[in-house]
Design a protein around this motif. Sequence first.
Motif, PDB file in Angstrom:
ATOM      1  N   ASP A 292     -21.616 -53.916  -2.238  1.00 33.47           N
ATOM      2  CA  ASP A 292     -21.197 -52.566  -2.390  1.00 33.47           C
ATOM      3  C   ASP A 292     -21.032 -51.900  -1.363  1.00 33.47           C
ATOM      4  OD1 ASP A 292     -23.718 -52.505  -1.648  1.00 33.47           O
ATOM      5  OD2 ASP A 292     -24.728 -51.707  -3.310  1.00 33.47           O
ATOM      6  N   TYR A 293     -20.732 -50.604  -1.614  1.00 36.54           N
ATOM      7  CA  TYR A 293     -20.434 -49.720  -0.551  1.00 36.54           C
ATOM      8  C   TYR A 293     -21.532 -49.720   0.725  1.00 36.54           C
ATOM      9  CZ  TYR A 293     -19.512 -45.523   2.134  1.00 36.54           C
ATOM     10  OH  TYR A 293     -19.224 -44.678   3.138  1.00 36.54           O
ATOM     11  N   ASN A 294     -22.816 -49.728   0.297  1.00 38.46           N
ATOM     12  CA  ASN A 294     -23.818 -49.352   1.088  1.00 38.46           C
ATOM     13  C   ASN A 294     -23.957 -50.539   2.064  1.00 38.46           C
ATOM     14  OD1 ASN A 294     -24.459 -46.765   0.600  1.00 38.46           O
ATOM     15  ND2 ASN A 294     -25.979 -47.246  -1.153  1.00 38.46           N
ATOM     16  N   SER A 295     -23.777 -51.790   1.401  1.00 37.98           N
ATOM     17  CA  SER A 295     -24.122 -52.742   2.364  1.00 37.98           C
ATOM     18  C   SER A 295     -23.030 -53.095   3.483  1.00 37.98           C
ATOM     19  CB  SER A 295     -24.175 -54.212   1.476  1.00 37.98           C
ATOM     20  OG  SER A 295     -22.949 -54.402   0.645  1.00 37.98           O
ATOM     21  N   ILE A 296     -21.689 -52.619   3.366  1.00 41.38           N
ATOM     22  CA  ILE A 296     -20.324 -52.398   4.255  1.00 41.38           C
ATOM     23  C   ILE A 296     -20.452 -51.214   5.044  1.00 41.38           C
ATOM     24  CG2 ILE A 296     -18.087 -53.291   4.330  1.00 41.38           C
ATOM     25  CD1 ILE A 296     -18.197 -53.929   1.481  1.00 41.38           C
ATOM     26  N   PHE A 297     -20.279 -50.346   4.340  1.00 44.96           N
ATOM     27  CA  PHE A 297     -19.992 -49.029   5.156  1.00 44.96           C
ATOM     28  C   PHE A 297     -21.338 -48.280   5.034  1.00 44.96           C
ATOM     29  CE2 PHE A 297     -15.906 -50.350   3.381  1.00 44.96           C
ATOM     30  CZ  PHE A 297     -15.443 -50.834   4.546  1.00 44.96           C
ATOM     31  N   GLY A 298     -22.344 -48.408   4.382  1.00 44.15           N
ATOM     32  CA  GLY A 298     -23.676 -47.417   4.186  1.00 44.15           C
ATOM     33  C   GLY A 298     -24.088 -47.085   5.674  1.00 44.15           C
ATOM     34  N   ILE A 300     -22.490 -46.558   8.339  1.00 41.32           N
ATOM     35  CA  ILE A 300     -21.635 -45.552   9.246  1.00 41.32           C
ATOM     36  C   ILE A 300     -21.412 -44.294   8.627  1.00 41.32           C
ATOM     37  CG2 ILE A 300     -20.335 -47.380  10.553  1.00 41.32           C
ATOM     38  CD1 ILE A 300     -18.036 -46.836   8.682  1.00 41.32           C
ATOM     39  N   TYR A 301     -21.498 -44.101   7.152  1.00 44.40           N
ATOM     40  CA  TYR A 301     -21.467 -42.833   6.567  1.00 44.40           C
ATOM     41  C   TYR A 301     -21.824 -43.249   5.156  1.00 44.40           C
ATOM     42  CZ  TYR A 301     -19.527 -38.174   6.144  1.00 44.40           C
ATOM     43  OH  TYR A 301     -19.340 -36.891   5.932  1.00 44.40           O
ATOM     44  N   PRO A 302     -22.837 -42.214   4.731  1.00 49.49           N
ATOM     45  CA  PRO A 302     -23.368 -42.161   3.187  1.00 49.49           C
ATOM     46  C   PRO A 302     -22.424 -42.031   2.198  1.00 49.49           C
ATOM     47  CG  PRO A 302     -24.671 -40.734   4.650  1.00 49.49           C
ATOM     48  CD  PRO A 302     -23.488 -40.885   5.588  1.00 49.49           C
ATOM     49  N   PHE A 303     -22.465 -42.914   0.935  1.00 50.91           N
ATOM     50  CA  PHE A 303     -21.624 -42.720   0.006  1.00 50.91           C
ATOM     51  C   PHE A 303     -21.540 -41.413  -0.698  1.00 50.91           C
ATOM     52  CE2 PHE A 303     -20.429 -44.378  -4.445  1.00 50.91           C
ATOM     53  CZ  PHE A 303     -18.868 -44.647  -3.968  1.00 50.91           C
ATOM     54  N   ASP A 304     -22.749 -40.958  -0.895  1.00 52.75           N
ATOM     55  CA  ASP A 304     -22.559 -39.624  -1.765  1.00 52.75           C
ATOM     56  C   ASP A 304     -21.917 -38.405  -0.695  1.00 52.75           C
ATOM     57  OD1 ASP A 304     -24.653 -39.760   0.106  1.00 52.75           O
ATOM     58  OD2 ASP A 304     -26.145 -38.538  -0.978  1.00 52.75           O
ATOM     59  N   GLN A 305     -22.057 -38.511   0.413  1.00 52.93           N
ATOM     60  CA  GLN A 305     -21.323 -37.734   1.293  1.00 52.93           C
ATOM     61  C   GLN A 305     -19.916 -37.735   1.221  1.00 52.93           C
ATOM     62  OE1 GLN A 305     -22.681 -36.656   5.211  1.00 52.93           O
ATOM     63  NE2 GLN A 305     -25.003 -36.982   4.667  1.00 52.93           N
ATOM     64  N   VAL A 306     -19.454 -39.053   1.131  1.00 53.88           N
ATOM     65  CA  VAL A 306     -17.958 -39.375   0.913  1.00 53.88           C
ATOM     66  C   VAL A 306     -17.356 -38.664  -0.287  1.00 53.88           C
ATOM     67  CG1 VAL A 306     -16.197 -40.905   0.789  1.00 53.88           C
ATOM     68  CG2 VAL A 306     -18.207 -41.491   2.309  1.00 53.88           C
ATOM     69  N   LEU A 307     -18.341 -38.963  -1.143  1.00 57.56           N
ATOM     70  CA  LEU A 307     -17.801 -38.188  -2.682  1.00 57.56           C
ATOM     71  C   LEU A 307     -18.036 -36.758  -2.529  1.00 57.56           C
ATOM     72  CD1 LEU A 307     -19.769 -40.637  -5.172  1.00 57.56           C
ATOM     73  CD2 LEU A 307     -17.609 -40.945  -4.315  1.00 57.56           C
ATOM     74  N   SER A 308     -18.803 -36.385  -1.760  1.00 55.64           N
ATOM     75  CA  SER A 308     -18.737 -34.840  -1.654  1.00 55.64           C
ATOM     76  C   SER A 308     -17.533 -34.034  -0.984  1.00 55.64           C
ATOM     77  CB  SER A 308     -20.181 -34.405  -1.469  1.00 55.64           C
ATOM     78  OG  SER A 308     -20.102 -34.744  -0.344  1.00 55.64           O
TER      79      SER A 308
END
Length: 591
Positions: A292-298, A300-308
């Motif tokens: 999932d996102y967190n295990s690959i890119f978590g 370098i940048y949090p997922f919820d911040q990408v979505l916002s």
Amino acid sequence: MFRSLHMKLVLIMLLLTTSLMTVVGAFLMTNVTSFYIDSFYQQMDDLFSGGTFYATLCAEAAQEDGAARLQTVLEAYAGAMGIDSRTRNYYILDGSTGAFLTGSDEEGGRELAVTTNILTARNGDVGDESNISAGYMDVAIPIRGGDHFYVLYVLDNRATVNELNSQQFLIIGQALLVGLMISVLLSFLLSKTMITPIERLTERAERMAGGDFDTIIASDSSDEIGILTASFNNMASVLKDTLSAVEDERNKLDTLFLHMTDGVVAFYGDGTIMHRNPAAVTMLGQDPIDLDYNSIFGAIYPFDQVLSLQRPHSVKREMAVGSKFFEVYLAPYSDEEDSGALVVLHDVTAQRKNEEMRKEFVANVSHELRTPLTNVRSYAETLQDTEDIPREMELTFLDIIIGETDRMTHIVQDLLTLSRLDSGRTELKMRRFPFADAIERVCRAVELDAQHHRHSLLRQFPKDLPMVVGDQDRLEQVMMNVIGNAIKYTPDGGTIQVSAGESGGKVWMEVRDNGIGIPQEDRERIFDRFYRVDKARSRESGGTGLGLSIARELIGRHGGTIGLADHQGPGTTVRIVLPIRQSGGLEDGHE
Ligand code: ADP
């Protein structure tokens, strides 16, 4: 068999027919009753309202046996009054007591009810008030003759109209039945004409849902259903075009997605992976589908911040996977709440390496130039500062200064050559020349140097090697460099073997020595700029560390290869391979 629309239509027709017949029936029956009542009162009015008949009655009433006389006259007028003893009767009543005296129906007369009209007549007025809701109709006429006061009471029990109404009711009932049957039949016919095209439309819609857009529904009618069918056909064709355009776009994107060199990973709103392209799999070193996102890119940048993030904004980060460096672009793919994220990976490893190489190169150049410059300066200063310097020493110092300047000149010349090769500014003077002759010329040129180091220079190549197309001077320069290296890096008294041959449309040349050799770990790097295994030794022998890199560039420009060949025993073997005929951009020169 009753589908909803059929059923509805049948029901509507039934209801319509029933309500229509009920209204018509009620209207008819009410009107017949009213007509009957009206004609009764009209008839009575015509007879009794002040005409001769009424005068006759009054005259007869004045006689002694007034009641009997009245009866006689009335019997004579029974037809005109519509007296039939069954439904309509007349009764002569005593005007003051209301008692029944005589009439056409003795029995009924005795049980006669006192109605409003009788009371009105007893009071001296004509009682002709009608009441449609009553089960009868009556009229009471006061007849005065002399001292006698009689009331002529005509009563109709409405049996005739009631029978008529029952008959009517029966007829209406029968008509209703027939009407209902006709309406059921009609509604079926109607539903057939209306519903069949709708059914066809429905079937077509189902086919369309299954992906078939080609069936056209035939319709000649110009009514609403015809217009609907035409619109539907039109819609299907527009939809087909639109879908095929969308499909084309999707295919383009798929192809792009599949073959693009940048990695793309798309995530759902919950961070699980929706798509990834082959480039992303290669870059990440594994198929990330189960991650999932967190295990690959978590990290370098949090997922919820990408979505916002608001489109088209994106965030750029860098990450390293193994020995590779990536620029990572993160962005949401829609502004909706349940949007996901797109991550694009751009491989910048080569860029990074180039930067590092450039830095290293600049450092190397500075270093290479600084050493001779420092030497020149220190010897020049010594000459300047030392008085009465012996002539011999002075000459030695000047020799050193000239030697260092030559070295710097070599370095600068080599660098210029490389820079010209890098920028493609080097013009190769291509022409056809005998390969064996070129090798021979180089061997002769280095022979003296080899002898100087007591090396045996062995030539092992046939004289009739094919002609090759290339820049002879440059290729000889490469050969010279390779043989020169063999002479330099072989202790005096060594053996240098120059061999050449032809195979598979190519010519090759190998320079083998039994010198110091090149350690395994350095074999790959000796073609790098300024790379030298033994710096001191190279410098001592006037090397710049650029010879082999220039050689590789030049051979590459000729479409050939240069590298180290594996051979048993000590020393080094350098192998050059060149195509006999040039292909591509390099044209044959004059012969
Ligand atoms: P240089 O001017 O130092 O000779 P080159 O680019 O020609 O530069 O060679 C690069 C390095 O490769 C040399 O410094 C040397 O260490 C190594 N080398 C080249 N040829 C030989 C050889 N025949 N035997 C051993 N080492 C060699």
